[in-house]
Write a protein that holds these residues in place. Sequence first.
Motif, short mmCIF file in Angstrom:
data_model
loop_
_atom_site.label_atom_id
_atom_site.label_comp_id
_atom_site.label_asym_id
_atom_site.label_seq_id
_atom_site.Cartn_x
_atom_site.Cartn_y
_atom_site.Cartn_z
N GLY A 295 28.79 -10.36 -3.58
CA GLY A 295 29.45 -12.38 -4.28
C GLY A 295 28.49 -12.21 -5.38
N GLY A 296 27.74 -11.71 -5.76
CA GLY A 296 26.91 -11.35 -7.01
C GLY A 296 25.42 -11.33 -6.85
N GLY A 297 24.28 -10.93 -7.99
CA GLY A 297 23.69 -10.85 -7.57
C GLY A 297 22.41 -9.52 -7.03
N ALA A 298 20.75 -9.66 -6.48
CA ALA A 298 20.94 -8.48 -5.97
C ALA A 298 20.33 -8.31 -4.86
CB ALA A 298 19.64 -7.84 -7.70
N VAL A 299 20.14 -7.59 -4.16
CA VAL A 299 19.46 -7.55 -2.86
C VAL A 299 18.94 -6.21 -2.44
CG1 VAL A 299 20.18 -7.19 -0.78
CG2 VAL A 299 21.73 -8.39 -1.71
N PHE A 300 17.49 -6.68 -2.52
CA PHE A 300 16.11 -6.22 -2.30
C PHE A 300 15.75 -5.97 -0.72
CE2 PHE A 300 15.48 -6.12 -6.51
CZ PHE A 300 15.40 -5.11 -7.34
N GLU A 301 15.74 -4.56 -0.01
CA GLU A 301 15.02 -4.67 1.21
C GLU A 301 14.06 -3.42 1.50
OE1 GLU A 301 19.49 -4.67 3.38
OE2 GLU A 301 18.43 -3.08 3.31
N MET A 302 13.29 -4.25 2.02
CA MET A 302 11.75 -3.58 2.65
C MET A 302 12.23 -2.97 3.50
SD MET A 302 7.88 -4.73 2.23
CE MET A 302 7.91 -6.00 3.28
N GLN A 303 11.97 -0.78 4.28
CA GLN A 303 12.08 -1.39 5.46
C GLN A 303 10.62 -0.47 5.69
OE1 GLN A 303 15.24 1.18 6.80
NE2 GLN A 303 16.79 -0.60 5.45
N LEU A 304 9.69 -0.95 7.29
CA LEU A 304 8.56 -0.20 7.78
C LEU A 304 8.88 -0.19 9.02
CD1 LEU A 304 6.31 -2.46 5.56
CD2 LEU A 304 6.72 -0.05 5.05
N PRO A 305 8.32 1.44 9.46
CA PRO A 305 8.25 1.25 10.95
C PRO A 305 7.38 0.52 11.80
CG PRO A 305 7.48 3.21 9.65
CD PRO A 305 7.94 2.04 8.72
N VAL A 306 8.69 -0.18 12.33
CA VAL A 306 8.02 -1.17 13.88
C VAL A 306 7.12 -1.02 14.51
CG1 VAL A 306 8.83 -2.90 15.24
CG2 VAL A 306 9.34 -2.86 13.86
N LEU A 307 5.68 -1.56 14.35
CA LEU A 307 4.53 -0.96 15.39
C LEU A 307 5.09 -1.59 17.08
CD1 LEU A 307 1.66 -0.54 15.57
CD2 LEU A 307 1.07 -2.27 16.12
N ALA A 308 4.69 -0.49 17.91
CA ALA A 308 5.73 0.12 19.26
C ALA A 308 4.55 -1.85 19.96
CB ALA A 308 5.43 1.05 19.82
N GLU A 309 4.95 -2.35 20.80
CA GLU A 309 4.68 -3.06 22.27
C GLU A 309 3.44 -2.75 22.87
OE1 GLU A 309 5.21 -5.88 22.05
OE2 GLU A 309 7.25 -5.85 21.18
N GLU A 310 3.68 -1.13 23.00
CA GLU A 310 1.99 -0.83 23.84
C GLU A 310 0.63 -0.37 23.05
OE1 GLU A 310 5.30 2.54 23.16
OE2 GLU A 310 5.60 0.92 23.79
N THR A 311 1.11 0.35 21.56
CA THR A 311 0.18 0.41 20.58
C THR A 311 -0.37 -0.64 20.21
OG1 THR A 311 1.00 2.33 19.78
CG2 THR A 311 0.05 0.81 18.62
N ARG A 312 0.27 -1.48 20.35
CA ARG A 312 -0.08 -3.65 19.47
C ARG A 312 -1.24 -4.25 21.17
NH1 ARG A 312 4.52 -5.20 18.06
NH2 ARG A 312 5.52 -6.61 19.61
N ALA A 313 -0.48 -3.64 22.54
CA ALA A 313 -1.52 -4.30 23.65
C ALA A 313 -2.60 -3.07 23.70
CB ALA A 313 -0.62 -4.12 24.75
N ALA A 314 -2.88 -1.68 23.16
CA ALA A 314 -3.61 -1.44 23.33
C ALA A 314 -4.71 -1.65 22.16
CB ALA A 314 -3.35 0.13 23.29
N GLU A 315 -3.88 -1.60 21.16
CA GLU A 315 -5.06 -2.57 20.39
C GLU A 315 -5.52 -3.77 20.57
OE1 GLU A 315 -3.48 -2.24 16.64
OE2 GLU A 315 -3.83 0.40 16.47
#
Length: 315
Positions: A295-315
């Motif tokens: 419909g007009g305009g520009a779209v920028f997408e930044m994709q990054l790997p999601v940090l796993a739940e077990e990794t966050r729990a360990a940290e």
Amino acid sequence: RMASFTTYASVRDQVNAVLALEIMGFAILLAGAFYLLNRKTAVRMALFQRESAELRDLNARLQREIAERERMQQTLAVAEQSLAQSSKLAVLGEMSAAVSHELNQPLAAMKTYLAGARLLLQRNRPDEALTAFHRIDGLIERMGAITRQLKSYASKGAEQLAPVDLAEALTSALSMMEPQLRERQVRINRVLPEGPVTVMGDRVRIEQVMVNLIRNAFDAVKSVASPEIDIILARGETAVLTVRDNGDGIEDLDALFEPFYTTKQPGEGVGLGLAISSGIVTDLGGRLTARNATGGGAVFEMQLPVLAEETRAAE
């Protein structure tokens, strides 16, 4: 019948002469074979030495080329860091006027509250004066938050990666751009998930990418009557931040992330923001893409790997 008797001396001499000739011939053959064998060995040794010298020269050239390439890579890394820092400082310079205006507002309010508190103290009304002091304290906290954001954005970033909540980073980036967005009255539509969206990265550099994307969208809607920017943060197999504007779109998508490519007027940009942002996202294991919206305009997408739940729990 006649019988003749002779000695063996003459026969023995003949036999010895024949034997001597045979031994001499055999010795000559052995000497010739030894000479040929020695010659062949010498030739092989010369070839081996020449090949060894060529291999040593080749190895030395390879080592020089490897050292030169490592030196070039180090120089390139330093240059990229310098460009990233220069880009951040350029953005800070452009935001300085708006930030000064943002700081002048609480300073003027503080001056008013101080004058009121002085009058209240002269009239022996300390409780009401204390309320004014609390309001001044809140204004000081607001000014401190603004200066802390500028300081963190101007820093070079951490070398060690750590878990980063993209929602918090987006809030910080928007607060830095708030004076410019408020001045132009740009409408910001934010869509955020309920839970945190955590990735492994450097928060300062991630905020730098977000500020660049929001700033580009802000510049794209300068000529639009009703400027509007959509910011969508989603969490799936990857963390995706989408920034969409209702501007005129992108003319050359292929050269968009090339260094020094810009569609802005002279003096408004040098074309390094998207190139540096793409490099930052790539270093963090993700990718930065751009496209024109239907419909007009520009779209920028930044994709990054999601940090796993077990990794966050360990940290």
